[in-house]
Design an enzyme around this catalytic site. Structure first.
Site, short mmCIF file in Angstrom:
data_model
loop_
_atom_site.label_atom_id
_atom_site.label_comp_id
_atom_site.label_asym_id
_atom_site.label_seq_id
_atom_site.Cartn_x
_atom_site.Cartn_y
_atom_site.Cartn_z
N PRO A 22 -42.82 22.98 16.50
CA PRO A 22 -42.47 23.67 17.74
C PRO A 22 -41.13 23.17 18.25
O PRO A 22 -40.93 21.95 18.39
CB PRO A 22 -43.61 23.27 18.69
CG PRO A 22 -44.08 21.95 18.16
CD PRO A 22 -43.88 21.98 16.68
N MET A 23 -40.19 24.09 18.49
CA MET A 23 -38.87 23.70 18.99
C MET A 23 -38.47 24.67 20.09
O MET A 23 -38.30 25.88 19.84
CB MET A 23 -37.84 23.71 17.86
CG MET A 23 -38.10 22.66 16.78
SD MET A 23 -36.91 22.74 15.42
CE MET A 23 -37.47 24.22 14.56
N GLN A 76 -48.70 25.08 21.80
CA GLN A 76 -48.42 23.73 22.28
C GLN A 76 -48.23 23.70 23.80
O GLN A 76 -47.51 24.52 24.36
CB GLN A 76 -47.17 23.15 21.62
CG GLN A 76 -47.01 21.67 21.96
CD GLN A 76 -45.77 21.05 21.38
OE1 GLN A 76 -44.67 21.32 21.85
NE2 GLN A 76 -45.94 20.19 20.37
N CYS A 106 -41.89 15.19 23.06
CA CYS A 106 -40.60 15.74 23.51
C CYS A 106 -39.80 14.65 24.22
O CYS A 106 -40.27 14.06 25.19
CB CYS A 106 -40.81 16.93 24.43
SG CYS A 106 -39.24 17.65 25.02
N LYS A 145 -49.09 15.83 19.03
CA LYS A 145 -47.79 15.50 18.44
C LYS A 145 -47.15 14.41 19.28
O LYS A 145 -47.08 14.52 20.50
CB LYS A 145 -46.88 16.73 18.38
CG LYS A 145 -45.59 16.51 17.59
CD LYS A 145 -44.84 17.84 17.39
CE LYS A 145 -43.68 17.66 16.41
NZ LYS A 145 -42.58 16.88 16.98
N ASN A 206 -43.22 14.00 10.40
CA ASN A 206 -42.19 14.90 10.93
C ASN A 206 -40.91 14.11 11.16
O ASN A 206 -40.94 12.91 11.42
CB ASN A 206 -42.71 15.51 12.25
CG ASN A 206 -41.68 16.34 12.98
OD1 ASN A 206 -41.46 16.15 14.17
ND2 ASN A 206 -41.04 17.26 12.31
N GLY A 207 -39.78 14.82 11.06
CA GLY A 207 -38.49 14.22 11.34
C GLY A 207 -37.59 14.17 10.12
O GLY A 207 -37.95 13.58 9.10
N GLY A 230 -38.77 20.87 11.18
CA GLY A 230 -38.15 21.39 12.39
C GLY A 230 -36.74 21.86 12.15
O GLY A 230 -36.49 22.95 11.66
N ARG A 231 -35.77 20.97 12.45
CA ARG A 231 -34.37 21.37 12.37
C ARG A 231 -33.93 21.77 10.96
O ARG A 231 -32.97 22.51 10.80
CB ARG A 231 -33.49 20.22 12.90
CG ARG A 231 -33.62 20.01 14.40
CD ARG A 231 -32.79 18.83 14.88
NE ARG A 231 -33.30 17.57 14.36
CZ ARG A 231 -32.65 16.41 14.41
NH1 ARG A 231 -31.43 16.37 14.93
NH2 ARG A 231 -33.19 15.30 13.96
#
Length: 334
Positions: A22-23, A76, A106, A145, A206-207, A230-231
């Site tokens: 989720p972004m 989320q 976040c 998360k 993640n990351g 994500g990114r």
């Protein structure tokens, strides 16, 4: 060889645990729809503030909307009041969400200053009460998360994960950074193994997962049950499907051709204008146009020009000219 077998999330089964992160401002319904079309184990909505969900704001309705192709849907939520998080979770369940995901990761200042997101990692008692209230409020699975901790002096993710699992959290995703790192430095995939060793529920790493090689390394270092991207998916909604194929021993699909990318960008742009309207849609789509064209010849000139255009029709014309020039150059070089 299948590197990532199916995992349970409560009564659900995630056949291939490669998940779109989720972004906020990125993974809206248009982008998630395209990612799911190529293939994704699961997509998660943008973070929705629990208060906005309860007040039924226009923005929360947009964020809570999904395409049928995404189902089962993970929604989320972020917040700092247990009762309000529970109420918002019930509302999402009523809308048809199959999973409720709690955001405790976040790092954005305005979220943290409201004692939500990763701020909850330095308020473990409040985090516990939010988890407990949310899990009790709904019948669908609740996931979590989070980050490694607030800073490197308080890496409490394993401890918080144990509490969360004991309270009924069904899956935990860990971004391998602290809140104070924001998105600087590199993600510590190896740290996630401490969380994996602390709980019996599935753990997702993640990351900084931007390629198949990254996904394989993240799994090896973390021992996690799956990956969240994500990114790395910016401008590449097809990446998650490629990672899924590689990790399950199937042939990896090639990147779309320039012609296919042209069609994709046009479709994505039209979906954003349809969802947000011509003014907001034009502005929000600019970052996607930048990501889609990054690395192509003269993309900087294109971005500088297209970012000045307020008219969506003019933008589409410029998109057409840009991709036609790319395909013409490619044909000449062949």
């Amino acid at each position: 060889m299948n590197r990532i077998p199916a995992i349970p999330i409560g009564p659900l089964t995630l056949d291939t645990p490669v998940i779109l992160a989720p972004m906020t401002g990125v993974t809206d319904r248009p982008f998630r729809t395209l990612v799911k079309r190529y293939g994704a184990g699961l997509t998660v909505t943008e973070m929705i503030a629990s208060e906005a969900m309860i007040r039924d704001t226009r923005q929360s309705r947009q964020k809570a909307a999904w395409d049928a192709s995404e189902e089962p849907v993970s929604m989320q939520l972020a917040g700092c009041e247990p009762e309000r998080m529970a109420e918002a979770a019930k509302l999402n369940e009523g809308l048809g969400a199959a999973i409720i995901d709690i955001n405790m990761g976040c790092p954005v200042k305005k979220v943290v200053n409201g004692h939500a997101g990763s701020a909850l990692m330095r308020e473990p008692d409040l985090a516990r009460r939010i988890i407990e209230a949310t899990v009790k409020a709904v019948k669908v699975p609740v996931t979590l998360k989070m980050r490694m901790g607030w800073d490197h002096g308080s890496l409490n993710a394993p401890e918080l994960a144990r509490v969360a699992a004991d309270l009924g959290i069904q899956l935990i995703t860990v971004h391998g950074r602290t809140r104070c790192q924001l998105y600087s430095g590199t993600a510590d995939w190896g740290f996630v193994r401490q969380v994996k060793d602390a709980v019996q529920v599935p753990v997702i790493v993640n990351g900084d997962i931007c390629s198949i090689a990254d996904a394989e390394a993240a799994l090896d270092q973390s021992g996690a049950d799956g990956v969240m991207i994500g990114r790395g998916a910016y401008g590449r909604p097809w990446l998650i499907a490629q990672v899924m194929a590689a990790l399950t021993g199937r042939p990896v699909p090639a990147d779309p051709t320039l012609a296919q990318q042209h069609d994709l960008v046009r479709e994505h742009y039209a979906m954003m204008i349809d969802l947000y309207g011509p003014v907001i849609g034009v502005n929000l789509a600019r970052k996607h146009l930048g990501w889609y064209t990054k690395g192509l010849h003269d993309s900087g000139t294109f971005r500088n020009a297209v970012n000045q255009l307020p008219d969506p029709v003019a933008v589409v014309s410029m998109i057409d000219r840009f991709f036609e020039s790319q395909m013409h150059a490619q044909a000449l070089a062949a």
